[in-house]
Design a protein around this motif. Sequence first.
Motif, PDB file in Angstrom:
ATOM      1  N   TYR A 267     -12.715  77.532  81.727  1.00 47.37           N
ATOM      2  CA  TYR A 267     -12.454  76.262  81.251  1.00 47.37           C
ATOM      3  C   TYR A 267     -10.965  76.625  80.671  1.00 47.37           C
ATOM      4  O   TYR A 267     -10.443  77.429  80.138  1.00 47.37           O
ATOM      5  CB  TYR A 267     -13.132  75.870  79.795  1.00 47.37           C
ATOM      6  N   GLU A 268     -10.031  75.690  80.975  1.00 48.53           N
ATOM      7  CA  GLU A 268      -8.800  75.305  80.218  1.00 48.53           C
ATOM      8  C   GLU A 268      -8.739  74.276  79.324  1.00 48.53           C
ATOM      9  O   GLU A 268      -9.034  73.328  79.520  1.00 48.53           O
ATOM     10  CB  GLU A 268      -7.612  75.369  81.308  1.00 48.53           C
ATOM     11  N   PHE A 269      -8.269  74.616  78.138  1.00 47.84           N
ATOM     12  CA  PHE A 269      -8.020  73.850  76.874  1.00 47.84           C
ATOM     13  C   PHE A 269      -6.405  73.373  76.596  1.00 47.84           C
ATOM     14  O   PHE A 269      -5.889  74.389  76.799  1.00 47.84           O
ATOM     15  CB  PHE A 269      -8.730  74.530  75.595  1.00 47.84           C
ATOM     16  N   ARG A 270      -6.368  72.136  76.157  1.00 46.71           N
ATOM     17  CA  ARG A 270      -5.163  71.693  76.042  1.00 46.71           C
ATOM     18  C   ARG A 270      -5.418  70.750  74.547  1.00 46.71           C
ATOM     19  O   ARG A 270      -6.288  69.725  74.702  1.00 46.71           O
ATOM     20  CB  ARG A 270      -4.559  70.929  76.760  1.00 46.71           C
ATOM     21  N   GLY A 271      -4.764  70.966  73.670  1.00 45.01           N
ATOM     22  CA  GLY A 271      -5.239  69.978  72.419  1.00 45.01           C
ATOM     23  C   GLY A 271      -6.428  70.151  71.900  1.00 45.01           C
ATOM     24  O   GLY A 271      -7.114  69.216  71.559  1.00 45.01           O
ATOM     25  N   GLY A 272      -7.215  71.250  72.381  1.00 45.94           N
ATOM     26  CA  GLY A 272      -8.622  71.321  71.723  1.00 45.94           C
ATOM     27  C   GLY A 272      -9.579  70.874  72.711  1.00 45.94           C
ATOM     28  O   GLY A 272     -10.819  70.703  72.296  1.00 45.94           O
ATOM     29  N   ARG A 273      -9.056  70.265  73.610  1.00 49.11           N
ATOM     30  CA  ARG A 273     -10.122  69.708  74.596  1.00 49.11           C
ATOM     31  C   ARG A 273      -9.958  70.251  76.045  1.00 49.11           C
ATOM     32  O   ARG A 273      -8.966  70.675  76.639  1.00 49.11           O
ATOM     33  CB  ARG A 273      -9.857  68.108  74.668  1.00 49.11           C
TER      34      ARG A 273
ATOM     35  N   PRO B 143      -5.365  79.649  76.200  1.00 49.89           N
ATOM     36  CA  PRO B 143      -6.189  78.345  76.009  1.00 49.89           C
ATOM     37  C   PRO B 143      -7.257  78.554  77.232  1.00 49.89           C
ATOM     38  O   PRO B 143      -7.964  77.519  77.446  1.00 49.89           O
ATOM     39  CB  PRO B 143      -5.170  77.504  76.558  1.00 49.89           C
ATOM     40  N   TYR B 144      -7.851  79.633  77.398  1.00 46.72           N
ATOM     41  CA  TYR B 144      -8.985  79.657  78.373  1.00 46.72           C
ATOM     42  C   TYR B 144     -10.227  80.273  77.756  1.00 46.72           C
ATOM     43  O   TYR B 144     -10.244  80.938  76.714  1.00 46.72           O
ATOM     44  CB  TYR B 144      -8.786  80.526  79.679  1.00 46.72           C
ATOM     45  N   ILE B 145     -11.337  79.931  78.128  1.00 47.76           N
ATOM     46  CA  ILE B 145     -12.625  80.317  77.875  1.00 47.76           C
ATOM     47  C   ILE B 145     -13.298  80.515  79.300  1.00 47.76           C
ATOM     48  O   ILE B 145     -13.460  79.845  80.214  1.00 47.76           O
ATOM     49  CB  ILE B 145     -13.537  79.534  77.094  1.00 47.76           C
ATOM     50  N   ALA B 146     -13.902  81.819  79.370  1.00 44.78           N
ATOM     51  CA  ALA B 146     -14.884  82.123  80.715  1.00 44.78           C
ATOM     52  C   ALA B 146     -16.123  82.426  79.934  1.00 44.78           C
ATOM     53  O   ALA B 146     -16.406  82.910  78.756  1.00 44.78           O
ATOM     54  CB  ALA B 146     -14.525  83.738  81.107  1.00 44.78           C
ATOM     55  N   CYS B 147     -17.242  81.643  80.669  1.00 46.07           N
ATOM     56  CA  CYS B 147     -18.558  81.679  80.107  1.00 46.07           C
ATOM     57  C   CYS B 147     -19.495  81.969  81.263  1.00 46.07           C
ATOM     58  O   CYS B 147     -19.235  81.570  82.249  1.00 46.07           O
ATOM     59  CB  CYS B 147     -18.927  80.405  79.317  1.00 46.07           C
TER      60      CYS B 147
ATOM     61  N   ILE C 237     -15.056  75.412  68.974  1.00 41.45           N
ATOM     62  CA  ILE C 237     -14.938  74.129  69.752  1.00 41.45           C
ATOM     63  C   ILE C 237     -15.986  74.186  70.936  1.00 41.45           C
ATOM     64  O   ILE C 237     -16.541  73.277  71.180  1.00 41.45           O
ATOM     65  CB  ILE C 237     -13.426  73.789  70.253  1.00 41.45           C
ATOM     66  N   TYR C 238     -15.794  75.236  71.792  1.00 34.62           N
ATOM     67  CA  TYR C 238     -16.686  75.347  72.932  1.00 34.62           C
ATOM     68  C   TYR C 238     -18.183  75.190  72.597  1.00 34.62           C
ATOM     69  O   TYR C 238     -18.816  74.586  73.279  1.00 34.62           O
ATOM     70  CB  TYR C 238     -16.476  76.672  73.670  1.00 34.62           C
ATOM     71  N   ARG C 239     -18.633  76.048  71.617  1.00 36.68           N
ATOM     72  CA  ARG C 239     -20.010  75.842  71.195  1.00 36.68           C
ATOM     73  C   ARG C 239     -20.526  74.420  70.632  1.00 36.68           C
ATOM     74  O   ARG C 239     -21.614  74.050  70.938  1.00 36.68           O
ATOM     75  CB  ARG C 239     -20.292  76.831  69.912  1.00 36.68           C
ATOM     76  N   GLY C 240     -19.494  73.550  69.932  1.00 37.46           N
ATOM     77  CA  GLY C 240     -19.649  72.377  69.785  1.00 37.46           C
ATOM     78  C   GLY C 240     -19.915  71.584  71.109  1.00 37.46           C
ATOM     79  O   GLY C 240     -20.663  70.585  71.219  1.00 37.46           O
ATOM     80  N   TYR C 241     -19.075  71.723  72.156  1.00 38.53           N
ATOM     81  CA  TYR C 241     -19.354  71.079  73.391  1.00 38.53           C
ATOM     82  C   TYR C 241     -20.333  71.318  74.127  1.00 38.53           C
ATOM     83  O   TYR C 241     -21.061  70.438  74.519  1.00 38.53           O
ATOM     84  CB  TYR C 241     -17.937  71.808  74.350  1.00 38.53           C
ATOM     85  N   ILE C 242     -21.030  72.550  74.136  1.00 37.74           N
ATOM     86  CA  ILE C 242     -22.326  73.040  74.575  1.00 37.74           C
ATOM     87  C   ILE C 242     -23.358  72.098  73.746  1.00 37.74           C
ATOM     88  O   ILE C 242     -24.143  71.756  74.484  1.00 37.74           O
ATOM     89  CB  ILE C 242     -22.643  74.427  74.599  1.00 37.74           C
ATOM     90  N   ALA C 243     -23.307  72.149  72.410  1.00 38.45           N
ATOM     91  CA  ALA C 243     -24.267  71.374  71.643  1.00 38.45           C
ATOM     92  C   ALA C 243     -24.310  70.064  71.967  1.00 38.45           C
ATOM     93  O   ALA C 243     -25.385  69.417  72.221  1.00 38.45           O
ATOM     94  CB  ALA C 243     -24.093  71.500  70.278  1.00 38.45           C
TER      95      ALA C 243
END
Length: 138
Positions: A105-111, A71-75, A9-15
């Motif tokens: 980033y914190e995600f909920r429900g895929g967003r 539900p977190y991503i660190a980048c 999902i995150y890589r889709g966001y960056i794209a």
Amino acid sequence: MTKTELAEIYRGYIACLNRQDWPNLGQFVSDDAVHNGRRLGLPGYVAMLERDFDEIPDLYFNVLTLLCDPPYIACRLGFDCRPKAKFLGLDVNGRRLSFTENVIYEFRGGRIVEVWSVIDKVAIEAQLQGGQRPNEME
């Protein structure tokens, strides 16, 4: 959600960011998104990104390091670009800069619902004072 699913999902966001595909950003960013403690909502988030791309026409988000702990991503994002005039209050005036941004980033429900972001302004200041760009250092 698994680590792999969240990373996809995150890589889709960056794209989506790199395509400047603002109509589809809502697939990745919540309607009530918060950035560095400021509630922007999706319209404010889009406006922030549009402003960034206006100020930095060759802006490109390059994922250097990605850690997932749902539900977190660190980048750690890398940038090599030429801001047109001022950037972070500094007179850049089209000079090529390399710098990084550390983001959680914190995600909920895929967003994305919340973003905490810090740009390495010290690296930019050093380059403006004649120092090497980070990717030129050994």
